[in-house]
Design a protein around this motif. Structure first.
Motif, mmCIF file in Angstrom:
data_model
loop_
_atom_site.group_PDB
_atom_site.id
_atom_site.type_symbol
_atom_site.label_atom_id
_atom_site.label_comp_id
_atom_site.label_asym_id
_atom_site.label_seq_id
_atom_site.Cartn_x
_atom_site.Cartn_y
_atom_site.Cartn_z
ATOM 1 N N PRO A 183 0.795 -1.234 0.000
ATOM 2 C CA PRO A 183 0.000 0.000 0.000
ATOM 3 C C PRO A 183 0.824 1.279 0.000
ATOM 4 O O PRO A 183 0.269 2.374 -0.036
ATOM 5 C CB PRO A 183 -0.815 -0.118 1.296
ATOM 6 N N GLY A 184 2.147 1.138 0.032
ATOM 7 C CA GLY A 184 3.000 2.317 0.190
ATOM 8 C C GLY A 184 3.277 2.565 1.661
ATOM 9 O O GLY A 184 2.737 1.882 2.539
ATOM 10 N N TRP A 185 4.132 3.535 1.933
ATOM 11 C CA TRP A 185 4.398 3.926 3.324
ATOM 12 C C TRP A 185 3.354 4.974 3.681
ATOM 13 O O TRP A 185 3.406 6.108 3.218
ATOM 14 C CB TRP A 185 5.823 4.476 3.446
ATOM 15 N N VAL A 186 2.377 4.562 4.485
ATOM 16 C CA VAL A 186 1.169 5.363 4.691
ATOM 17 C C VAL A 186 1.124 5.963 6.094
ATOM 18 O O VAL A 186 1.498 5.322 7.080
ATOM 19 C CB VAL A 186 -0.094 4.499 4.458
ATOM 20 N N GLN A 187 0.626 7.202 6.160
ATOM 21 C CA GLN A 187 0.487 7.911 7.436
ATOM 22 C C GLN A 187 -0.696 7.331 8.211
ATOM 23 O O GLN A 187 -1.811 7.832 8.163
ATOM 24 C CB GLN A 187 0.271 9.408 7.179
ATOM 25 N N THR A 188 -0.414 6.248 8.928
ATOM 26 C CA THR A 188 -1.423 5.592 9.754
ATOM 27 C C THR A 188 -0.810 5.337 11.122
ATOM 28 O O THR A 188 0.353 5.659 11.370
ATOM 29 C CB THR A 188 -1.851 4.242 9.142
ATOM 30 N N GLU A 189 -1.604 4.703 11.993
ATOM 31 C CA GLU A 189 -1.082 4.340 13.306
ATOM 32 C C GLU A 189 0.125 3.410 13.155
ATOM 33 O O GLU A 189 1.098 3.490 13.908
ATOM 34 C CB GLU A 189 -2.190 3.650 14.113
ATOM 35 N N MET A 190 0.075 2.543 12.134
ATOM 36 C CA MET A 190 1.180 1.621 11.890
ATOM 37 C C MET A 190 2.340 2.312 11.186
ATOM 38 O O MET A 190 3.498 2.138 11.544
ATOM 39 C CB MET A 190 0.712 0.426 11.047
ATOM 40 N N GLY A 191 2.029 3.116 10.176
ATOM 41 C CA GLY A 191 3.067 3.743 9.365
ATOM 42 C C GLY A 191 3.781 4.911 10.024
ATOM 43 O O GLY A 191 4.926 5.212 9.699
ATOM 44 N N GLY A 192 3.067 5.580 10.947
ATOM 45 C CA GLY A 192 3.670 6.705 11.651
ATOM 46 C C GLY A 192 3.539 8.021 10.889
ATOM 47 O O GLY A 192 3.171 8.061 9.719
ATOM 48 N N PRO A 193 3.852 9.142 11.568
ATOM 49 C CA PRO A 193 3.658 10.474 10.986
ATOM 50 C C PRO A 193 4.657 10.844 9.899
ATOM 51 O O PRO A 193 4.429 11.790 9.143
ATOM 52 C CB PRO A 193 3.804 11.405 12.198
ATOM 53 N N ASP A 194 5.769 10.139 9.809
ATOM 54 C CA ASP A 194 6.794 10.476 8.816
ATOM 55 C C ASP A 194 6.551 9.810 7.464
ATOM 56 O O ASP A 194 7.330 10.009 6.521
ATOM 57 C CB ASP A 194 8.191 10.069 9.320
ATOM 58 N N ALA A 195 5.494 9.012 7.366
ATOM 59 C CA ALA A 195 5.211 8.284 6.130
ATOM 60 C C ALA A 195 4.965 9.239 4.968
ATOM 61 O O ALA A 195 4.668 10.425 5.152
ATOM 62 C CB ALA A 195 4.010 7.373 6.340
ATOM 63 N N LEU A 196 5.076 8.703 3.758
ATOM 64 C CA LEU A 196 5.105 9.545 2.560
ATOM 65 C C LEU A 196 3.737 9.906 1.989
ATOM 66 O O LEU A 196 3.589 10.932 1.333
ATOM 67 C CB LEU A 196 5.932 8.847 1.470
ATOM 68 N N ILE A 197 2.726 9.059 2.195
ATOM 69 C CA ILE A 197 1.417 9.315 1.597
ATOM 70 C C ILE A 197 0.307 9.140 2.633
ATOM 71 O O ILE A 197 0.506 8.502 3.657
ATOM 72 C CB ILE A 197 1.140 8.382 0.391
ATOM 73 N N ASP A 198 -0.870 9.724 2.327
ATOM 74 C CA ASP A 198 -1.997 9.530 3.238
ATOM 75 C C ASP A 198 -2.796 8.302 2.806
ATOM 76 O O ASP A 198 -2.591 7.740 1.721
ATOM 77 C CB ASP A 198 -2.873 10.782 3.316
ATOM 78 N N SER A 199 -3.699 7.880 3.684
ATOM 79 C CA SER A 199 -4.424 6.624 3.450
ATOM 80 C C SER A 199 -5.330 6.709 2.226
ATOM 81 O O SER A 199 -5.525 5.708 1.527
ATOM 82 C CB SER A 199 -5.216 6.223 4.698
#
Length: 231
Positions: A183-199
């Protein structure tokens, strides 16, 4: 006739974004989550989308999975998305692997998707036949692993990829496409705030990839932009 999808782990993050994307596209959506009471983002969508059905499900409870499948035996599934996942411990490093947590991650990330596929196989077979999409991760790629570590999550997704490959061999002769998706590195609880894209970006990308799958893609590993990834 409206198409139908079942999405696990749809209470937040990519799972919720996928549910919304398919609802907005007019699909009949069956969405599962472990605790309906704490799934506000999902339950409030019921006021807007009459084509949403929510079911409470712990994907590691195989008896509950079978019960849900039996309650949906008259439903033809065009698509099943195994999205529910668990990362487990972070920052533990070599020499500090929690075996109990490892078992839990495997139960959720690897064993549950196969048991769900087995349970809902009759419904998928009735769908056009259907597509079985499992959310994996690029960190499960052997070729991409150049940094080490992450033993628990990496191994669970590598094992999931193996499950998808076997599912493809078993089910493609009946027309069912099985695919592993990053799914990409996603700004979620798992991916964290530094991730590159939103859900939402991830979900819309994944939906586009799934919409354009052909039997030739079955058993492959793709990202949300449609790129093929190495095992």
């Amino acid at each position: 006739m409206n198409k139908t999808v079942l999405i696990t782990g749809a209470n937040r993050g990519v799972g919720l974004a996928l549910a919304v994307a398919y609802l907005e596209a007019g699909w009949q959506v069956f969405a599962t989550c472990r605790d309906i009471a704490s799934a506000d983002g999902l339950t409030r969508r019921q006021d807007v989308f009459p084509n949403l059905t929510i079911a409470e499900l712990d994907v590691t409870d195989h008896q509950a999975v079978m019960h849900l499948a039996q309650s949906m035996e008259m439903v033809n599934l065009d698509l099943l998305i195994n999205n529910a996942g668990y990362y487990g411990p972070k920052d533990y490093g070599f020499g500090n692997t929690d075996a109990q947590e490892w078992r839990k991650v495997f139960e959720i990330n690897t064993i549950a998707p196969l048991k769900i596929a087995e349970a809902f196989y009759p419904q998928l077979k009735q769908g056009t036949p259907g597509v079985l999409a499992c959310l994996s991760s690029k960190v499960g790629s052997m070729a991409e692993n150049t940094s080490g570590g992450g033993y628990i999550y990496r191994s669970s997704k590598a094992a999931l990829n193996s499950v998808v490959k076997s599912l493809s061999n078993d089910l493609l002769p009946e027309g069912i496409i099985s695919i592993a998706l990053h799914p990409g590195w996603v700004q979620t609880e798992m991916g964290g705030p530094d991730a590159l894209i939103d859900s939402q970006t991830s979900a819309l990308g994944l939906k586009k990839v799934i919409d354009n799958l052909t039997p030739a893609d079955s058993g492959l590993f793709m990202d949300y932009q449609g790129n093929y990834l190495p095992w």
